[in-house]
Design a protein around this motif. Sequence first.
Motif, PDB file in Angstrom:
ATOM      1  N   ILE A  43       9.020  19.287 -11.461  1.00 50.46           N
ATOM      2  CA  ILE A  43       9.703  20.551 -11.209  1.00 50.46           C
ATOM      3  C   ILE A  43       8.827  21.366 -10.260  1.00 50.46           C
ATOM      4  O   ILE A  43       7.654  21.587 -10.526  1.00 50.46           O
ATOM      5  N   ARG A  44       9.419  21.770  -9.147  1.00 46.36           N
ATOM      6  CA  ARG A  44       8.695  22.635  -8.222  1.00 46.36           C
ATOM      7  C   ARG A  44       9.654  23.654  -7.618  1.00 46.36           C
ATOM      8  O   ARG A  44      10.882  23.492  -7.673  1.00 46.36           O
ATOM      9  N   HIS A  45       9.073  24.718  -7.060  1.00 40.56           N
ATOM     10  CA  HIS A  45       9.867  25.816  -6.503  1.00 40.56           C
ATOM     11  C   HIS A  45      10.839  25.314  -5.445  1.00 40.56           C
ATOM     12  O   HIS A  45      11.993  25.745  -5.383  1.00 40.56           O
ATOM     13  N   ASN A  46      10.372  24.399  -4.623  1.00 41.52           N
ATOM     14  CA  ASN A  46      11.226  23.794  -3.595  1.00 41.52           C
ATOM     15  C   ASN A  46      11.405  22.312  -3.907  1.00 41.52           C
ATOM     16  O   ASN A  46      10.583  21.491  -3.510  1.00 41.52           O
ATOM     17  N   PRO A  47      12.467  21.955  -4.614  1.00 46.67           N
ATOM     18  CA  PRO A  47      12.650  20.544  -5.017  1.00 46.67           C
ATOM     19  C   PRO A  47      12.932  19.609  -3.854  1.00 46.67           C
ATOM     20  O   PRO A  47      12.864  18.386  -4.008  1.00 46.67           O
ATOM     21  N   ASP A  48      13.214  20.164  -2.680  1.00 45.28           N
ATOM     22  CA  ASP A  48      13.458  19.318  -1.513  1.00 45.28           C
ATOM     23  C   ASP A  48      12.157  18.738  -0.965  1.00 45.28           C
ATOM     24  O   ASP A  48      12.183  17.797  -0.155  1.00 45.28           O
ATOM     25  N   LYS A  49      11.030  19.315  -1.386  1.00 44.90           N
ATOM     26  CA  LYS A  49       9.726  18.805  -0.960  1.00 44.90           C
ATOM     27  C   LYS A  49       9.338  17.653  -1.875  1.00 44.90           C
ATOM     28  O   LYS A  49       8.969  17.845  -3.024  1.00 44.90           O
ATOM     29  N   ALA A  50       9.414  16.451  -1.372  1.00 44.38           N
ATOM     30  CA  ALA A  50       9.190  15.254  -2.188  1.00 44.38           C
ATOM     31  C   ALA A  50       7.704  14.976  -2.395  1.00 44.38           C
ATOM     32  O   ALA A  50       6.841  15.548  -1.728  1.00 44.38           O
ATOM     33  N   SER A  51       7.426  14.101  -3.350  1.00 40.42           N
ATOM     34  CA  SER A  51       6.071  13.610  -3.603  1.00 40.42           C
ATOM     35  C   SER A  51       6.156  12.107  -3.819  1.00 40.42           C
ATOM     36  O   SER A  51       7.067  11.627  -4.498  1.00 40.42           O
ATOM     37  N   PRO A  52       5.215  11.357  -3.262  1.00 42.05           N
ATOM     38  CA  PRO A  52       5.261   9.899  -3.436  1.00 42.05           C
ATOM     39  C   PRO A  52       5.025   9.466  -4.880  1.00 42.05           C
ATOM     40  O   PRO A  52       5.280   8.298  -5.218  1.00 42.05           O
ATOM     41  N   TYR A  53       4.547  10.375  -5.723  1.00 42.55           N
ATOM     42  CA  TYR A  53       4.234  10.022  -7.107  1.00 42.55           C
ATOM     43  C   TYR A  53       5.267  10.547  -8.099  1.00 42.55           C
ATOM     44  O   TYR A  53       5.115  10.355  -9.303  1.00 42.55           O
ATOM     45  N   VAL A  54       6.298  11.197  -7.591  1.00 39.00           N
ATOM     46  CA  VAL A  54       7.336  11.763  -8.454  1.00 39.00           C
ATOM     47  C   VAL A  54       8.643  11.031  -8.200  1.00 39.00           C
ATOM     48  O   VAL A  54       9.125  10.975  -7.067  1.00 39.00           O
ATOM     49  N   ASP A  55       9.214  10.484  -9.256  1.00 38.58           N
ATOM     50  CA  ASP A  55      10.442   9.700  -9.118  1.00 38.58           C
ATOM     51  C   ASP A  55      11.672  10.576  -8.941  1.00 38.58           C
ATOM     52  O   ASP A  55      12.632  10.182  -8.283  1.00 38.58           O
ATOM     53  N   GLN A  56      11.632  11.759  -9.543  1.00 36.71           N
ATOM     54  CA  GLN A  56      12.771  12.674  -9.464  1.00 36.71           C
ATOM     55  C   GLN A  56      12.238  14.100  -9.413  1.00 36.71           C
ATOM     56  O   GLN A  56      11.520  14.530 -10.323  1.00 36.71           O
ATOM     57  N   MET A  57      12.577  14.844  -8.375  1.00 35.63           N
ATOM     58  CA  MET A  57      12.119  16.222  -8.234  1.00 35.63           C
ATOM     59  C   MET A  57      13.312  17.160  -8.424  1.00 35.63           C
ATOM     60  O   MET A  57      14.362  16.983  -7.800  1.00 35.63           O
ATOM     61  N   VAL A  58      13.148  18.162  -9.286  1.00 27.81           N
ATOM     62  CA  VAL A  58      14.219  19.114  -9.551  1.00 27.81           C
ATOM     63  C   VAL A  58      13.651  20.532  -9.504  1.00 27.81           C
ATOM     64  O   VAL A  58      12.443  20.745  -9.432  1.00 27.81           O
ATOM     65  N   SER A  59      14.533  21.509  -9.589  1.00 33.39           N
ATOM     66  CA  SER A  59      14.113  22.910  -9.587  1.00 33.39           C
ATOM     67  C   SER A  59      13.968  23.400 -11.024  1.00 33.39           C
ATOM     68  O   SER A  59      14.436  22.760 -11.976  1.00 33.39           O
ATOM     69  N   SER A  60      13.353  24.561 -11.185  1.00 32.90           N
ATOM     70  CA  SER A  60      13.166  25.130 -12.528  1.00 32.90           C
ATOM     71  C   SER A  60      14.495  25.459 -13.196  1.00 32.90           C
ATOM     72  O   SER A  60      14.566  25.542 -14.421  1.00 32.90           O
ATOM     73  N   ALA A  61      15.540  25.629 -12.401  1.00 32.84           N
ATOM     74  CA  ALA A  61      16.862  25.906 -12.967  1.00 32.84           C
ATOM     75  C   ALA A  61      17.379  24.722 -13.780  1.00 32.84           C
ATOM     76  O   ALA A  61      18.266  24.872 -14.632  1.00 32.84           O
ATOM     77  N   GLN A  62      16.810  23.539 -13.559  1.00 33.76           N
ATOM     78  CA  GLN A  62      17.244  22.330 -14.266  1.00 33.76           C
ATOM     79  C   GLN A  62      16.310  21.956 -15.417  1.00 33.76           C
ATOM     80  O   GLN A  62      16.389  20.860 -15.960  1.00 33.76           O
ATOM     81  N   LEU A  63      15.434  22.883 -15.804  1.00 32.98           N
ATOM     82  CA  LEU A  63      14.454  22.607 -16.858  1.00 32.98           C
ATOM     83  C   LEU A  63      15.101  22.078 -18.126  1.00 32.98           C
ATOM     84  O   LEU A  63      14.684  21.041 -18.674  1.00 32.98           O
ATOM     85  N   LEU A  64      16.115  22.759 -18.628  1.00 38.77           N
ATOM     86  CA  LEU A  64      16.740  22.354 -19.892  1.00 38.77           C
ATOM     87  C   LEU A  64      17.493  21.030 -19.765  1.00 38.77           C
ATOM     88  O   LEU A  64      17.725  20.353 -20.772  1.00 38.77           O
ATOM     89  N   ASP A  65      17.840  20.654 -18.549  1.00 42.54           N
ATOM     90  CA  ASP A  65      18.530  19.378 -18.329  1.00 42.54           C
ATOM     91  C   ASP A  65      17.574  18.192 -18.414  1.00 42.54           C
ATOM     92  O   ASP A  65      17.957  17.116 -18.888  1.00 42.54           O
ATOM     93  N   VAL A  66      16.323  18.384 -17.951  1.00 44.59           N
ATOM     94  CA  VAL A  66      15.386  17.258 -17.906  1.00 44.59           C
ATOM     95  C   VAL A  66      14.435  17.212 -19.108  1.00 44.59           C
ATOM     96  O   VAL A  66      13.836  16.166 -19.380  1.00 44.59           O
ATOM     97  N   LEU A  67      14.305  18.310 -19.838  1.00 47.23           N
ATOM     98  CA  LEU A  67      13.421  18.295 -21.012  1.00 47.23           C
ATOM     99  C   LEU A  67      13.780  17.204 -22.016  1.00 47.23           C
ATOM    100  O   LEU A  67      12.874  16.548 -22.561  1.00 47.23           O
ATOM    101  N   PRO A  68      15.066  16.936 -22.295  1.00 45.65           N
ATOM    102  CA  PRO A  68      15.397  15.884 -23.272  1.00 45.65           C
ATOM    103  C   PRO A  68      15.001  14.481 -22.825  1.00 45.65           C
ATOM    104  O   PRO A  68      14.988  13.557 -23.642  1.00 45.65           O
TER     105      PRO A  68
END
Length: 333
Positions: free
Chosen positions: A185-210
């Motif tokens: 989760i980062r402020h700008n989810p469009d900024k990818a990282s080679p070590y992150v499989d899925q990048m989302v915004s903080s607005a999706q926190l409750l969606d990915v916590l489970p």
Amino acid sequence: MSIFLLSFDDKRLTQAQVAEIKEHVPSGLDFVHTDDKNAIKEMASEIEVIAGEVRPKGLLDMPNLKWAQQWGAGANWLMRYPELVKRPFTLTNVAGIHAIPISEHILGMLLHFGRNFANAVAAQKEHTWANIKRPTDSYEHIPFAFSTKNLFELADKTMLVIGVGAIGERTAKLAKAFDMHVIGIRHNPDKASPYVDQMVSSAQLLDVLPLADFVVLTAPLTKATRHMIGEQAFAAMKASAFLSNIGRGELVDETYLLPALQNETIAGAALDVFEQEPLPQDSPFWALDNLFITSHYSGANPRYNERALTILLDNMARYGQQQPLRNVVDKEL
């Protein structure tokens, strides 16, 4: 003549490090090295640059300050000094120098739980061999005996990294080395990282916590992130999930953290930070077996000053050449 103030006592840096700073002071500035509050107050109106221990109350007395280089990363103290937010000086920090020690600290915390190290340490203190229980064995009479159900592997688990900056990204890198799936989760989810499989915004926190087996907080403390892990977040997490917080204590609402651990709403937590520090001796957190506590030292390492000095010297050169500074803090956040 304006002043470049190195606000440290005589023991914080080596003589060689102080000499190197003095040598690189931008032209037109007088170098002063002192941590004496009275001396600093007397020269406050002449201070153009301060580096080292940046005390908010002291900054209020510096009307001509143009640049403050703090020796730490967190700038949440600005939330208590709104008048400094409006001041025209530039604030920079040493963000990034903690990435190696903190990311290793986080993985150590997870391994602490996964390999049941707390039980092993307790058994060693009692000179006791901690036996592993097998389904057909009865070890009720033997202290420290434990089941393989008390163990878990990091491989194939999912880590959620909340705050993919320098620390979060290196944590993700280590997680991938352990064959984990990483959500960031980062402020700008469009900024990818080679070590992150899925990048989302903080607005999706409750969606990915489970989805997460490990929830790792490496975010800065801002008005938006304060108590981001609270009642709804704990309700969304797996009962088998572990929380790790090395950011700031106020990222987690401890009103809901305590019962989540006591009632085993989540499996456990590893915390380097708390809302109140030092943690009071009568705090109920001390007594929890599913909580691993370290005393806000995850960023400490023998190379701290060396790495911070590299950033300071780089910024001093930039300042002298009127170039954009490195690690500028957004004071409005």
